[in-house]
Enzyme design. Structure first.
Site, PDB file in Angstrom:
ATOM      1  N   ASP A  75      -2.411 -10.554  -2.336  1.00 47.69           N
ATOM      2  CA  ASP A  75      -2.982 -10.131  -1.060  1.00 47.69           C
ATOM      3  C   ASP A  75      -4.473  -9.840  -1.256  1.00 47.69           C
ATOM      4  O   ASP A  75      -4.902  -9.469  -2.350  1.00 47.69           O
ATOM      5  CB  ASP A  75      -2.250  -8.858  -0.590  1.00 47.69           C
ATOM      6  CG  ASP A  75      -2.632  -8.428   0.821  1.00 47.69           C
ATOM      7  OD1 ASP A  75      -1.870  -8.735   1.751  1.00 47.69           O
ATOM      8  OD2 ASP A  75      -3.706  -7.790   0.984  1.00 47.69           O
TER       9      ASP A  75
ATOM     10  N   ASP B 239      -4.070 -13.003   3.541  1.00 51.53           N
ATOM     11  CA  ASP B 239      -5.375 -12.622   4.100  1.00 51.53           C
ATOM     12  C   ASP B 239      -6.548 -13.016   3.215  1.00 51.53           C
ATOM     13  O   ASP B 239      -7.692 -12.632   3.476  1.00 51.53           O
ATOM     14  CB  ASP B 239      -5.405 -11.121   4.441  1.00 51.53           C
ATOM     15  CG  ASP B 239      -4.718 -10.236   3.422  1.00 51.53           C
ATOM     16  OD1 ASP B 239      -4.378 -10.726   2.335  1.00 51.53           O
ATOM     17  OD2 ASP B 239      -4.530  -9.044   3.719  1.00 51.53           O
TER      18      ASP B 239
ATOM     19  N   HIS C 163      -6.082  -7.356  -0.293  1.00 52.22           N
ATOM     20  CA  HIS C 163      -6.290  -5.933  -0.551  1.00 52.22           C
ATOM     21  C   HIS C 163      -5.519  -5.477  -1.788  1.00 52.22           C
ATOM     22  O   HIS C 163      -4.376  -5.909  -1.997  1.00 52.22           O
ATOM     23  CB  HIS C 163      -5.838  -5.110   0.668  1.00 52.22           C
ATOM     24  CG  HIS C 163      -6.482  -5.530   1.951  1.00 52.22           C
ATOM     25  ND1 HIS C 163      -5.890  -6.436   2.821  1.00 52.22           N
ATOM     26  CD2 HIS C 163      -7.677  -5.197   2.497  1.00 52.22           C
ATOM     27  CE1 HIS C 163      -6.691  -6.629   3.867  1.00 52.22           C
ATOM     28  NE2 HIS C 163      -7.786  -5.899   3.695  1.00 52.22           N
TER      29      HIS C 163
ATOM     30  N   HIS D  80       0.822  -1.226   0.000  1.00 48.28           N
ATOM     31  CA  HIS D  80       0.000   0.000   0.000  1.00 48.28           C
ATOM     32  C   HIS D  80       0.852   1.271   0.000  1.00 48.28           C
ATOM     33  O   HIS D  80       0.318   2.363  -0.194  1.00 48.28           O
ATOM     34  CB  HIS D  80      -0.929   0.031   1.220  1.00 48.28           C
ATOM     35  CG  HIS D  80      -1.945  -1.069   1.239  1.00 48.28           C
ATOM     36  ND1 HIS D  80      -2.869  -1.235   0.243  1.00 48.28           N
ATOM     37  CD2 HIS D  80      -2.180  -2.071   2.139  1.00 48.28           C
ATOM     38  CE1 HIS D  80      -3.638  -2.288   0.513  1.00 48.28           C
ATOM     39  NE2 HIS D  80      -3.234  -2.822   1.661  1.00 48.28           N
TER      40      HIS D  80
HETATM   41  C1  OKP Z   1      -2.926  -4.309   4.693  1.00 50.34           C
HETATM   42  B1  OKP Z   1      -2.519  -5.443   3.758  1.00 50.34           B
HETATM   43  C2  OKP Z   1      -9.623  -3.209   9.810  1.00 50.34           C
HETATM   44  C3  OKP Z   1      -9.446  -2.062   8.859  1.00 50.34           C
HETATM   45  C4  OKP Z   1      -8.525  -2.407   7.735  1.00 50.34           C
HETATM   46  C5  OKP Z   1      -6.511  -1.529   6.626  1.00 50.34           C
HETATM   47  C6  OKP Z   1      -6.205  -2.842   6.036  1.00 50.34           C
HETATM   48  C7  OKP Z   1      -4.792  -2.893   5.544  1.00 50.34           C
HETATM   49  C8  OKP Z   1      -4.387  -4.202   4.961  1.00 50.34           C
HETATM   50  N1  OKP Z   1     -10.260  -2.834  11.000  1.00 50.34           N
HETATM   51  N2  OKP Z   1      -7.604  -1.378   7.476  1.00 50.34           N
HETATM   52  O1  OKP Z   1      -2.990  -5.317   2.442  1.00 50.34           O
HETATM   53  O2  OKP Z   1      -2.830  -6.754   4.246  1.00 50.34           O
HETATM   54 ZN    ZN Z   2      -4.054  -7.307   2.773  1.00 50.47          ZN
END
Ligand code: OKP
Ligand code: ZN
Length: 346
Positions: free
Chosen positions: A199, A288, A201, A163
């Protein structure tokens, strides 16, 4: 497969992140990497090595000097405001959205933090810079052994990176380890490099860094940004710009996606990478997508990660794996090492 690991990752230990109007304990914790390391050692998947130290130039190849200077000095600036700050994390509270100026770095510390960040979920702590640099060295070292002829290598680094942009942190990320590895491969003579981000995200930082470049292809399989973090990037119509047009592929999938559907997207991504003609592959290996992940919505199971590793091996490219997300702490080690095991020993 060699793993590059540096214990300094544990120096990055955020206390709390903002979630629905409250400060909640961080999901991105040192134990995540500890579990991966323990599982690697249990299965004897290869040597675990200290990374080499790389100099500033390896970082400025991706990140702006202004941003790097901020990261290097942020903690001291924070504690200089008030000695009592030493017991608290830095969390941003104000941002220069849209019509604001970003060319002038304000003197006010909170304003500086906001200039270089985009969410309130990414605490900057006393050890963040040390840990992030160690993680970047792991990514660069993994790229380096692949340059030298290893089939694959693994950077077991924290905090994650995908990110982080050229000049901003967010999403638990500060230095973009995958981008640093990809750029290192390019610098070392690989003509075309692909980054595959698996990932949950969308890797908005990596996409933004390479969006206008024809020499680095970015493909990502992730939760649909209409409902999933990071929300403001990762749609299918983002295909690159200028000379980079056609070198960006987003494959957003709905919450609830299982392995059968996810694996079809993987085929699409690998077909794009093959058509691009990559000489090397960097995998942003987020775990994840697992059904038990507390902040994500896909339904992959532990055995599916063996299949992913096997399929990535079939792509036949020199491969650098970069550890990204994965917050089911008890399972993240087995799942991550399953990918590496599937890759090396199908
Ligand atoms: C980082 B990576 C959860 C809110 C989520 C950000 C997620 C970041 C993910 N309460 N906020 O891509 O695994
Ligand atoms: Zn992630």
């Amino acid at each position: 497969m060699k793993t590059f690991y540096n214990h300094l990752h544990a120096q990055h230990q955020g206390k709390v992140e903002m979630f629905r109007g409250a400060l909640v304990p961080c999901f991105e914790v040192p134990a995540r990497a500890d579990h991966v390391l323990a599982e690697l050692q249990r299965r004897q998947l290869g040597a675990v090595l200290e990374p080499q130290a790389f100099d500033e130039a390896a970082l400025t190849a991706i990140h702006s000097p202004r941003y790097l200077n901020f990261l290097a000095t942020a903690w001291d600036q924070w504690v200089a405001l008030d000695a009592a700050n030493a017991d608290k994390d830095i969390l941003p509270s104000v941002w220069p959205t849209r019509t604001f100026r970003t060319d002038i770095e304000p003197d006010n510390f909170a304003a500086k933090v906001g200039l270089y960040s985009y969410d309130a979920g990414t605490p900057f702590t006393s050890g963040t810079w040390v840990a992030a640099r160690a993680g970047a060295n792991c990514a660069l070292s993994a790229a380096q052994v692949v340059v030298a002829g290893d089939r694959a290598a693994f950077a077991l680094s924290r905090p994650p990176g995908h990110h982080a942009g050229a000049d901003f942190f967010g999403g638990y990320c500060f230095l973009n380890n995958a981008a640093l590895a990809a750029q290192h491969l390019r610098h070392a003579g690989m003509k075309k490099v692909a980054v595959l981000d698996v990932d949950y995200h969308h890797g908005n930082g990596t996409q933004a860094i390479f969006f206008d470049r024809p020499d680095v292809y970015f493909a990502s399989i992730h939760g649909d940004p209409r409902t999933e973090y990071p929300f403001y990037l990762g749609h299918a119509d983002e295909t690159g710009s200028g000379a980079g047009l056609g070198a960006n592929l987003n494959l957003p999938l709905p919450r609830g996606t299982d392995y059968a559907t996810w694996a079809q997207a993987l085929e699409t991504a690998l077909a794009g990478i093959a058509r691009f003609g990559a000489d090397a592959l960097v995998v942003s290996l987020g775990m994840d997508t697992f059904e038990g992940d507390p902040i994500s919505g896909f339904k992959l199971k532990t055995d599916d990660y063996l299949r992913i590793g096997e399929r990535l091996a079939k792509a036949g490219l020199p491969t650098v794996f970069i550890f990204e997300g994965g917050y089911a702490v008890q399972e993240v080690g087995v799942n991550a090492v399953n990918v590496l095991q599937g890759f090396t020993n199908p």
